[in-house]
Scaffold this motif. Structure first.
Motif, PDB file in Angstrom:
ATOM      1  N   GLU A   1       0.831  -1.218   0.000  1.00 37.41           N
ATOM      2  CA  GLU A   1       0.000   0.000   0.000  1.00 37.41           C
ATOM      3  C   GLU A   1       0.861   1.262   0.000  1.00 37.41           C
ATOM      4  O   GLU A   1       0.587   2.231   0.698  1.00 37.41           O
ATOM      5  CB  GLU A   1      -0.964   0.001   1.189  1.00 37.41           C
ATOM      6  CG  GLU A   1      -1.926  -1.178   1.168  1.00 37.41           C
ATOM      7  CD  GLU A   1      -2.916  -1.158   2.316  1.00 37.41           C
ATOM      8  OE1 GLU A   1      -2.708  -0.378   3.264  1.00 37.41           O
ATOM      9  OE2 GLU A   1      -3.901  -1.925   2.262  1.00 37.41           O
ATOM     10  N   LEU A   2       1.904   1.222  -0.821  1.00 35.50           N
ATOM     11  CA  LEU A   2       2.789   2.374  -0.927  1.00 35.50           C
ATOM     12  C   LEU A   2       2.142   3.510  -1.712  1.00 35.50           C
ATOM     13  O   LEU A   2       2.497   4.673  -1.532  1.00 35.50           O
ATOM     14  CB  LEU A   2       4.092   1.952  -1.624  1.00 35.50           C
ATOM     15  CG  LEU A   2       5.339   2.802  -1.342  1.00 35.50           C
ATOM     16  CD1 LEU A   2       5.807   2.559   0.071  1.00 35.50           C
ATOM     17  CD2 LEU A   2       6.448   2.475  -2.330  1.00 35.50           C
ATOM     18  N   PHE A   3       1.168   3.179  -2.550  1.00 32.91           N
ATOM     19  CA  PHE A   3       0.529   4.172  -3.401  1.00 32.91           C
ATOM     20  C   PHE A   3      -0.894   4.446  -2.913  1.00 32.91           C
ATOM     21  O   PHE A   3      -1.494   3.626  -2.221  1.00 32.91           O
ATOM     22  CB  PHE A   3       0.507   3.699  -4.861  1.00 32.91           C
ATOM     23  CG  PHE A   3       1.851   3.293  -5.393  1.00 32.91           C
ATOM     24  CD1 PHE A   3       2.823   4.260  -5.649  1.00 32.91           C
ATOM     25  CD2 PHE A   3       2.160   1.961  -5.610  1.00 32.91           C
ATOM     26  CE1 PHE A   3       4.072   3.892  -6.127  1.00 32.91           C
ATOM     27  CE2 PHE A   3       3.402   1.582  -6.095  1.00 32.91           C
ATOM     28  CZ  PHE A   3       4.364   2.551  -6.346  1.00 32.91           C
ATOM     29  N   GLY A   4      -1.421   5.609  -3.298  1.00 36.27           N
ATOM     30  CA  GLY A   4      -2.777   5.960  -2.939  1.00 36.27           C
ATOM     31  C   GLY A   4      -3.791   5.126  -3.701  1.00 36.27           C
ATOM     32  O   GLY A   4      -3.484   4.543  -4.756  1.00 36.27           O
ATOM     33  N   ASP A   5      -5.025   5.087  -3.168  1.00 32.13           N
ATOM     34  CA  ASP A   5      -6.070   4.265  -3.780  1.00 32.13           C
ATOM     35  C   ASP A   5      -6.346   4.646  -5.229  1.00 32.13           C
ATOM     36  O   ASP A   5      -6.659   3.802  -6.051  1.00 32.13           O
ATOM     37  CB  ASP A   5      -7.365   4.386  -2.972  1.00 32.13           C
ATOM     38  CG  ASP A   5      -7.267   3.716  -1.614  1.00 32.13           C
ATOM     39  OD1 ASP A   5      -6.332   2.916  -1.436  1.00 32.13           O
ATOM     40  OD2 ASP A   5      -8.112   4.012  -0.752  1.00 32.13           O
ATOM     41  N   GLY A   6      -6.245   5.947  -5.545  1.00 36.92           N
ATOM     42  CA  GLY A   6      -6.594   6.391  -6.886  1.00 36.92           C
ATOM     43  C   GLY A   6      -5.429   6.405  -7.862  1.00 36.92           C
ATOM     44  O   GLY A   6      -5.597   6.753  -9.030  1.00 36.92           O
TER      45      GLY A   6
ATOM     46  N   GLN B   1       7.838   7.124   1.056  1.00 33.22           N
ATOM     47  CA  GLN B   1       7.785   5.997   0.129  1.00 33.22           C
ATOM     48  C   GLN B   1       9.184   5.431  -0.119  1.00 33.22           C
ATOM     49  O   GLN B   1       9.376   4.218  -0.172  1.00 33.22           O
ATOM     50  CB  GLN B   1       7.162   6.443  -1.196  1.00 33.22           C
ATOM     51  CG  GLN B   1       5.665   6.719  -1.114  1.00 33.22           C
ATOM     52  CD  GLN B   1       5.154   7.320  -2.408  1.00 33.22           C
ATOM     53  OE1 GLN B   1       5.750   8.243  -2.960  1.00 33.22           O
ATOM     54  NE2 GLN B   1       4.027   6.806  -2.885  1.00 33.22           N
ATOM     55  N   VAL B   2      10.159   6.317  -0.268  1.00 30.10           N
ATOM     56  CA  VAL B   2      11.540   5.886  -0.492  1.00 30.10           C
ATOM     57  C   VAL B   2      12.037   5.063   0.691  1.00 30.10           C
ATOM     58  O   VAL B   2      12.653   4.001   0.530  1.00 30.10           O
ATOM     59  CB  VAL B   2      12.445   7.116  -0.722  1.00 30.10           C
ATOM     60  CG1 VAL B   2      13.916   6.707  -0.699  1.00 30.10           C
ATOM     61  CG2 VAL B   2      12.113   7.776  -2.050  1.00 30.10           C
ATOM     62  N   GLU B   3      11.748   5.551   1.909  1.00 32.64           N
ATOM     63  CA  GLU B   3      12.203   4.851   3.109  1.00 32.64           C
ATOM     64  C   GLU B   3      11.598   3.454   3.197  1.00 32.64           C
ATOM     65  O   GLU B   3      12.298   2.474   3.497  1.00 32.64           O
ATOM     66  CB  GLU B   3      11.828   5.668   4.345  1.00 32.64           C
ATOM     67  CG  GLU B   3      12.286   5.065   5.653  1.00 32.64           C
ATOM     68  CD  GLU B   3      11.892   5.912   6.850  1.00 32.64           C
ATOM     69  OE1 GLU B   3      12.180   5.484   7.990  1.00 32.64           O
ATOM     70  OE2 GLU B   3      11.297   6.989   6.647  1.00 32.64           O
TER      71      GLU B   3
END
Length: 322
Positions: free
Chosen positions: A19-24, A50-52
């Motif tokens: 779940e690194l990215f948003g739902d949309g 996100q990088v970490e």
């Protein structure tokens, strides 16, 4: 050693599963393995968090200020004022709470903040939502590449937070203003912050979030127009405000679930009216909420009179005209 920000399809799937990215967000890889945003057809902008997380999973990413969406900082990392949308929100009645109720309120406000932050994660721009005592500030930079979505993002987040609070018996007032501001996770500053506070303190009067003239104009051409129209209404005094109950129209296709939420809202309003029956000032504030509830239900659920408090004064809930 491979170039940072390049990855395999399996690694991209790992990031999605985490779940690194948003739902949309719709992230795809180029033939070389570079991540791109399918909506904007541009390289994906990874932020520091996100990088970490990716590096902890053994996936080499990097982020530098010119590449990351950092609207409140220049290329050297220095804070700067930029055009922004700010919402100031104040929870009513916390000063008169008992100690036990105040302890419960900590959990309630935490849940409301989490709901607001979840809204922010669904949007491509950065929406910052932070509590301090019984107040919250919601901020979004109206800067490229997401300037058209900033006002919508703040509107969605404010409505989500306001509705979430009502289910725990807390009602709030506030203001949405546009202007120069700076915001991060610990600090907000600028003319727009002052303007939003003045709307909350001097103009709103009732448990509503009023929208200033400049923000009103931005909403006329904002992205996600159908959502804007359902979440903004014009009150009896001509002021535009956040019609937070409009979320039951946007979020739920199931009428039974929508009406259950409206019944919960009705009951919370009735409890506050009974609780403050001897207080003229508070009765007027909660009386406005009762009137808003009935006007909304008559407009959208007129076939279900059991939803009503019978508090409406006969005025209608006016549409927001785009």
């Amino acid at each position: 050693m491979r170039e940072p920000n390049l990855m395999t399809a399996d690694e991209l799937q790992l990031l999605k599963d985490a779940e690194l990215f948003g739902d949309g967000e719709v992230i795809e890889l180029s033939p070389e393995g570079a991540a791109s945003d399918d909506r904007s057809q541009s390289p994906y902008r990874f932020n520091a968090k996100q990088v970490e997380r990716a590096r902890a999973m053994g996936i080499a990413l990097e982020a530098t200020l010119p590449e990351v969406y950092e609207p409140y900082h220049d290329v050297r990392g220095e804070a700067m004022l930029v055009p922004s949308v700010i919402c100031q929100l104040d929870v009513l009645g916390t000063g008169a709470m008992t100690e036990a109720r105040a302890q419960e309120n900590v959990q309630i406000t935490r849940r409301a903040l989490q709901a607001a932050q979840d809204w922010g994660k669904r949007l491509p721009e950065s929406v910052i939502a932070r509590w301090f005592t019984d107040n919250a500030v919601i901020a979004s930079a109206a800067a490229e590449p997401y300037e058209d979505l900033a006002i919508t993002g703040v509107l969605l987040t404010a409505a989500s937070m306001q509705l979430e609070l009502t289910f725990d018996g807390l009602f709030s007032r506030g203001g949405i203003a546009v202007g120069d501001a700076y915001a991060d996770e610990t600090f907000v500053y600028g003319d727009a912050v002052v303007a939003a506070h003045e709307l909350e303190d001097r103009v709103a009067h009732y448990p509503r979030i009023v929208i200033d003239g400049a923000a009103h104009e931005q909403l006329r051409t904002a992205a996600l127009g159908d959502i804007v129209e359902s979440l903004v209404a014009i009150d009896h005094d001509g002021l535009a405000f956040v019609s937070y109950l409009g979320q039951v129209l946007d979020d739920f296709d199931d009428e039974e679930e929508s009406t259950e939420m409206l019944r919960d809202h009705r009951d919370q309003v009735a409890e506050r009216l009974a609780e403050h029956a001897g207080n003229t000032r508070l009765s007027a504030k909660y009386g406005w909420v009762a009137d808003y509830h009935d006007r909304f239900c008559r407009r959208h659920f007129g076939h279900m009179p059991d939803l009503l408090l019978d508090a409406a004064d006969g005025s209608v809930l006016r549409d927001f005209a785009r």
